[in-house]
Design a protein around this motif. Sequence first.
Motif, PDB file in Angstrom:
ATOM      1  N   TRP A 111       0.817  -1.219   0.000  1.00  0.00           N
ATOM      2  CA  TRP A 111       0.000   0.000   0.000  1.00  0.00           C
ATOM      3  C   TRP A 111       0.849   1.267   0.000  1.00  0.00           C
ATOM      4  CZ3 TRP A 111      -3.892  -1.576   4.413  1.00  0.00           C
ATOM      5  CH2 TRP A 111      -4.731  -2.591   3.926  1.00  0.00           C
ATOM      6  N   MET A 112       2.145   1.121   0.130  1.00  0.00           N
ATOM      7  CA  MET A 112       2.994   2.307   0.109  1.00  0.00           C
ATOM      8  C   MET A 112       2.954   2.892  -1.307  1.00  0.00           C
ATOM      9  SD  MET A 112       6.971   2.551   1.219  1.00  0.00           S
ATOM     10  CE  MET A 112       6.761   1.948   2.877  1.00  0.00           C
ATOM     11  N   SER A 113       2.784   4.201  -1.390  1.00  0.00           N
ATOM     12  CA  SER A 113       2.676   4.815  -2.713  1.00  0.00           C
ATOM     13  C   SER A 113       4.029   4.781  -3.424  1.00  0.00           C
ATOM     14  CB  SER A 113       2.200   6.272  -2.574  1.00  0.00           C
ATOM     15  OG  SER A 113       3.201   7.041  -1.932  1.00  0.00           O
ATOM     16  N   ASP A 114       4.002   4.817  -4.767  1.00  0.00           N
ATOM     17  CA  ASP A 114       5.255   4.829  -5.532  1.00  0.00           C
ATOM     18  C   ASP A 114       6.088   6.053  -5.175  1.00  0.00           C
ATOM     19  OD1 ASP A 114       4.663   2.475  -6.761  1.00  0.00           O
ATOM     20  OD2 ASP A 114       3.739   3.410  -8.515  1.00  0.00           O
ATOM     21  N   GLU A 115       5.373   7.149  -4.985  1.00  0.00           N
ATOM     22  CA  GLU A 115       6.055   8.376  -4.593  1.00  0.00           C
ATOM     23  C   GLU A 115       6.749   8.170  -3.241  1.00  0.00           C
ATOM     24  OE1 GLU A 115       3.324  11.642  -4.478  1.00  0.00           O
ATOM     25  OE2 GLU A 115       4.938  13.008  -3.869  1.00  0.00           O
ATOM     26  N   LYS A 117       7.845   5.395  -2.029  1.00  0.00           N
ATOM     27  CA  LYS A 117       9.027   4.539  -2.202  1.00  0.00           C
ATOM     28  C   LYS A 117      10.223   5.345  -2.713  1.00  0.00           C
ATOM     29  CE  LYS A 117       6.489   0.271  -2.733  1.00  0.00           C
ATOM     30  NZ  LYS A 117       5.975  -0.787  -3.605  1.00  0.00           N
ATOM     31  N   GLN A 118       9.930   6.265  -3.652  1.00  0.00           N
ATOM     32  CA  GLN A 118      11.020   7.119  -4.151  1.00  0.00           C
ATOM     33  C   GLN A 118      11.582   7.997  -3.043  1.00  0.00           C
ATOM     34  OE1 GLN A 118       9.385   9.283  -7.456  1.00  0.00           O
ATOM     35  NE2 GLN A 118       9.136   7.398  -8.661  1.00  0.00           N
ATOM     36  N   LYS A 119      10.672   8.564  -2.238  1.00  0.00           N
ATOM     37  CA  LYS A 119      11.114   9.444  -1.155  1.00  0.00           C
ATOM     38  C   LYS A 119      11.957   8.669  -0.153  1.00  0.00           C
ATOM     39  CE  LYS A 119       6.831  11.715  -0.849  1.00  0.00           C
ATOM     40  NZ  LYS A 119       5.826  12.367  -0.022  1.00  0.00           N
TER      41      LYS A 119
END
Lengths: 178, 255
Positions: A111-115, A117-119
Amino acid sequence: MVAVVSNSAGQSDDAGTVDMRTNSDAEVSTIWDLLDEVKDPEIPVLSLWDLGVLRNVEKSLDKIIITITPTYSGCPAMETMRQDIESILTRSGYPNYEIRTVLSPAWTTDWMSDEGKQKLEQFGIAPPGHTKAETQTVCCPRCRSEDTLLISEYGSTACKAMYQCSQCKEAFCYFKVI
Amino acid sequence: MPDNADNNLTLQYAVRLGDDALILGHRISEWCRNGPFLEEDIALSNSALDYIGRARMFYGYAAELSGGKKTEDDFAYLRDCREYQNLLISELPKGDFAWTMARQLIMDVYYLNFLSALSESVDPNLAAIAAKAVKETKYHLRRSTDWVLRLGDGTEESHARLQKAFDEIWGYIPEIFELDELEQQLVDKGVAVNTPELQARWQEEIRGILTEATIEMPEVSWTVRGGRSGYHTEHLGHLLSELQYMQRTYPGLQW
Ligand SMILES: [Zn+2]
């Protein structure tokens, strides 16, 4: 903590991240934006939405209902996150709200957003892969080498493990897949 | 709809599952700042938090079933030994590191099977707690398996300590797989886990790991039971006196 089974913000394990932020109600949409200000106290680059803790925002007749789900059962940060939600809502002129905690479906790093993960990676923490992936590669957030070594299954918090990069020798945290 | 009598049974069941988790969690937390090295110290402290969080979920649900008469803190801090219904194995002192890891392996294999079964309970709240906790147990088991292999198939000293630990704990295992009247009633309703059914699988999984670790499966020649009916070892009172000290000294204290 109250154990409740979710019936409002139902996402199945397979559904991945479904964006529920498309509600057309202006007030609800403002609150979604407000809550982006609430960060994980341990990983201040991640908002509760990025983390997958914030499940839903809805409006009933007389109040705003915020639904959250805990990450790990014993995560001490949950209490802080709840207080931060309370404080930002009160400060922003929304005194009538209810924060509901749901346990089911159980939180997953999917459920972690892709954004988010990048952060995480920019912050120096290797992000989790997908739970359904056949192999989990842990990539060094500093030099991106895949040649890394597990040091410990747990890091400074239950959600992280400790790794070391065999290329650049940097030790780093990895957000575990769960 | 469940009636009041059913509610009361489920409440008692949730409390004892909370007791198991709280007492074992407290024992593991005793390694905080006493771990053999920093990473292990942190790992054990994090596992302890998982257990204490699990206890809070079970107690929280029990409090809800009490209709507001009790809070989760009442269950944790204001009951004495005879009211605690945890399995005896959870309250035994932590021993040395090998001893702790032997108990963890026994409990992690048990919990993986138990929580998977509980996640199928007809009670949606118990099922939800179990589905959440089982994910954490998978990590716990990876670690305890790893340590049992390292210590068992390690040095002469580590092997001897680990074997001794399993020999000492073994008689506390039968209790884990027994049902009392309360649990039998809830099993019949599809609420509780039928633990006797889990034993054969548990045994096989443990046998596999112990064989690889060159540890002999102890023969059960003695058994101790009583936790589910509130008869405890002398260790629980000491544990509770530490765990409950603040609430007993300053009733109603809040952080
Ligand atoms: Zn590197």
